[in-house]
Design an enzyme around this catalytic site. Sequence first.
Site, PDB file in Angstrom:
ATOM      1  N   GLY A  42       0.819  -1.219   0.000  1.00  0.00           N
ATOM      2  CA  GLY A  42       0.000   0.000   0.000  1.00  0.00           C
ATOM      3  C   GLY A  42       0.847   1.261   0.000  1.00  0.00           C
ATOM      4  N   SER A  48       3.733   7.063   3.861  1.00  0.00           N
ATOM      5  CA  SER A  48       4.361   6.084   4.768  1.00  0.00           C
ATOM      6  C   SER A  48       5.728   5.666   4.222  1.00  0.00           C
ATOM      7  CB  SER A  48       3.459   4.854   4.933  1.00  0.00           C
ATOM      8  OG  SER A  48       3.014   4.389   3.668  1.00  0.00           O
ATOM      9  N   ASP A  67       2.245  -1.690  -4.776  1.00  0.00           N
ATOM     10  CA  ASP A  67       0.929  -1.080  -5.017  1.00  0.00           C
ATOM     11  C   ASP A  67       0.667  -1.159  -6.516  1.00  0.00           C
ATOM     12  OD1 ASP A  67      -1.348   0.775  -5.129  1.00  0.00           O
ATOM     13  OD2 ASP A  67      -0.636   1.541  -3.202  1.00  0.00           O
ATOM     14  N   GLY A  71      -5.685   2.269  -6.655  1.00  0.00           N
ATOM     15  CA  GLY A  71      -6.579   2.577  -5.542  1.00  0.00           C
ATOM     16  C   GLY A  71      -7.313   1.362  -5.024  1.00  0.00           C
ATOM     17  N   SER A 120      -0.875  -7.111  -5.148  1.00  0.00           N
ATOM     18  CA  SER A 120      -0.166  -7.735  -4.030  1.00  0.00           C
ATOM     19  C   SER A 120      -0.135  -9.275  -4.072  1.00  0.00           C
ATOM     20  CB  SER A 120      -0.764  -7.212  -2.714  1.00  0.00           C
ATOM     21  OG  SER A 120      -0.378  -7.991  -1.631  1.00  0.00           O
ATOM     22  N   HIS A 140      -8.431  -2.815   2.352  1.00  0.00           N
ATOM     23  CA  HIS A 140      -8.923  -2.981   3.719  1.00  0.00           C
ATOM     24  C   HIS A 140     -10.182  -3.843   3.808  1.00  0.00           C
ATOM     25  CE1 HIS A 140      -5.808  -0.199   4.438  1.00  0.00           C
ATOM     26  NE2 HIS A 140      -6.259   0.338   5.559  1.00  0.00           N
ATOM     27  N   HIS A 165      -1.821  -1.254   9.812  1.00  0.00           N
ATOM     28  CA  HIS A 165      -2.454   0.059   9.959  1.00  0.00           C
ATOM     29  C   HIS A 165      -3.972  -0.051   9.981  1.00  0.00           C
ATOM     30  CE1 HIS A 165      -2.836   4.521   8.832  1.00  0.00           C
ATOM     31  NE2 HIS A 165      -2.375   4.415  10.065  1.00  0.00           N
ATOM     32  N   ASP A 166      -4.628   0.957  10.550  1.00  0.00           N
ATOM     33  CA  ASP A 166      -6.086   1.086  10.577  1.00  0.00           C
ATOM     34  C   ASP A 166      -6.757  -0.018  11.406  1.00  0.00           C
ATOM     35  OD1 ASP A 166      -6.090   3.388   8.736  1.00  0.00           O
ATOM     36  OD2 ASP A 166      -5.380   1.913   7.290  1.00  0.00           O
TER      37      ASP A 166
HETATM   38  N1  SAH Z   1       0.399   3.763   3.123  1.00  0.00           N
HETATM   39  C1  SAH Z   1      -0.318   4.807   2.414  1.00  0.00           C
HETATM   40  C2  SAH Z   1      -1.808   4.549   2.256  1.00  0.00           C
HETATM   41  C3  SAH Z   1      -2.154   3.276   1.518  1.00  0.00           C
HETATM   42  S1  SAH Z   1      -3.809   3.340   0.875  1.00  0.00           S
HETATM   43  C4  SAH Z   1      -0.064   6.170   3.075  1.00  0.00           C
HETATM   44  O1  SAH Z   1       0.807   6.289   3.927  1.00  0.00           O
HETATM   45  O2  SAH Z   1      -0.725   7.140   2.741  1.00  0.00           O
HETATM   46  C5  SAH Z   1      -3.994   1.709   0.263  1.00  0.00           C
HETATM   47  C6  SAH Z   1      -3.268   1.425  -1.053  1.00  0.00           C
HETATM   48  O3  SAH Z   1      -3.351   0.018  -1.265  1.00  0.00           O
HETATM   49  C7  SAH Z   1      -3.842   2.092  -2.299  1.00  0.00           C
HETATM   50  O4  SAH Z   1      -2.888   2.913  -2.917  1.00  0.00           O
HETATM   51  C8  SAH Z   1      -4.247   0.915  -3.218  1.00  0.00           C
HETATM   52  O5  SAH Z   1      -3.957   1.109  -4.587  1.00  0.00           O
HETATM   53  C9  SAH Z   1      -3.391  -0.217  -2.658  1.00  0.00           C
HETATM   54  N2  SAH Z   1      -3.947  -1.545  -2.907  1.00  0.00           N
HETATM   55  C10 SAH Z   1      -5.184  -1.998  -2.589  1.00  0.00           C
HETATM   56  N3  SAH Z   1      -5.337  -3.280  -2.973  1.00  0.00           N
HETATM   57  C11 SAH Z   1      -4.160  -3.653  -3.559  1.00  0.00           C
HETATM   58  C12 SAH Z   1      -3.681  -4.859  -4.177  1.00  0.00           C
HETATM   59  N4  SAH Z   1      -4.454  -5.940  -4.259  1.00  0.00           N
HETATM   60  N5  SAH Z   1      -2.439  -4.867  -4.675  1.00  0.00           N
HETATM   61  C13 SAH Z   1      -1.639  -3.779  -4.606  1.00  0.00           C
HETATM   62  N6  SAH Z   1      -2.030  -2.610  -4.019  1.00  0.00           N
HETATM   63  C14 SAH Z   1      -3.263  -2.548  -3.514  1.00  0.00           C
HETATM   64 MG    MG Z   2      -3.852   3.018   6.311  1.00  0.00          MG
END
Ligand code: SAH
Ligand code: MG
Length: 206
Positions: A42, A48, A67, A71, A120, A140, A165-166
Amino acid sequence: MLTDSELAVAKRVKGFMPDDEGLALHEAGLLGGLVGPLLEIGSYCGKSGVYLGAAARDCSTVLFTIDHHRGSEENQAGWEHHDTDVVDPLTGRMDTLPYFRRTIESAGLEASVIAVIGDSPTVGAAWQTPVGFLFIDGGHAEEVAMADYEIWAKHLLPGGVLAIHDCFEDPADGGQAPFLVWQRAVKDGYVPLGTTGSLRTLRKPS
Ligand code: SAH
Ligand code: MG
């Protein structure tokens, strides 16, 4: 240590990482970085990634950050965490990669932060490198977050650090998936290290 200019970049850029949680993430990254490379699920716009990239640099290792840059569900139009700035006007699809690159460039961390652009589970299926630190902050939804744990935690070395996180214990504060992952990790023998806001860290038993 995070330099003043790295901290300024981390605070300024788009993302979902409050300052105090970012600093706690950096500290956890320093612990895990002593064990092996850092890995993040992510990247989004690299917020981060600055906290963790500085930790990787300090430990003379690297941060891999994964990532697809399209999104999560909750980032799409009509959802709570949507930001029209990150929509590619040509295709109408989200593309956070340009923001990510600019963030890491501005922070001066290009030598320490390696972007892996892809889904991922797809990357995870081919991954071979053991890591000392794992940060789960991708999709999430429950099955997505749990799949990230199942796929990636097996690459974490004994004594390595897991950060999630979260995590919200009370459903009134937010979605439950990351907290369920934290509970699963505890069940699997991970030892809780700390909680800062919604960030939880654990140590994989050696
Ligand atoms: N760590 C970041 C926030 C991450 S938001 C910060 O500090 O702001 C979650 C991210 O996970 C998004 O950019 C989304 O594109 C990515 N994501 C969601 N599902 C995913 C997957 N299956 N494979 C790769 N990336 C993924
Ligand atoms: Mg988060």
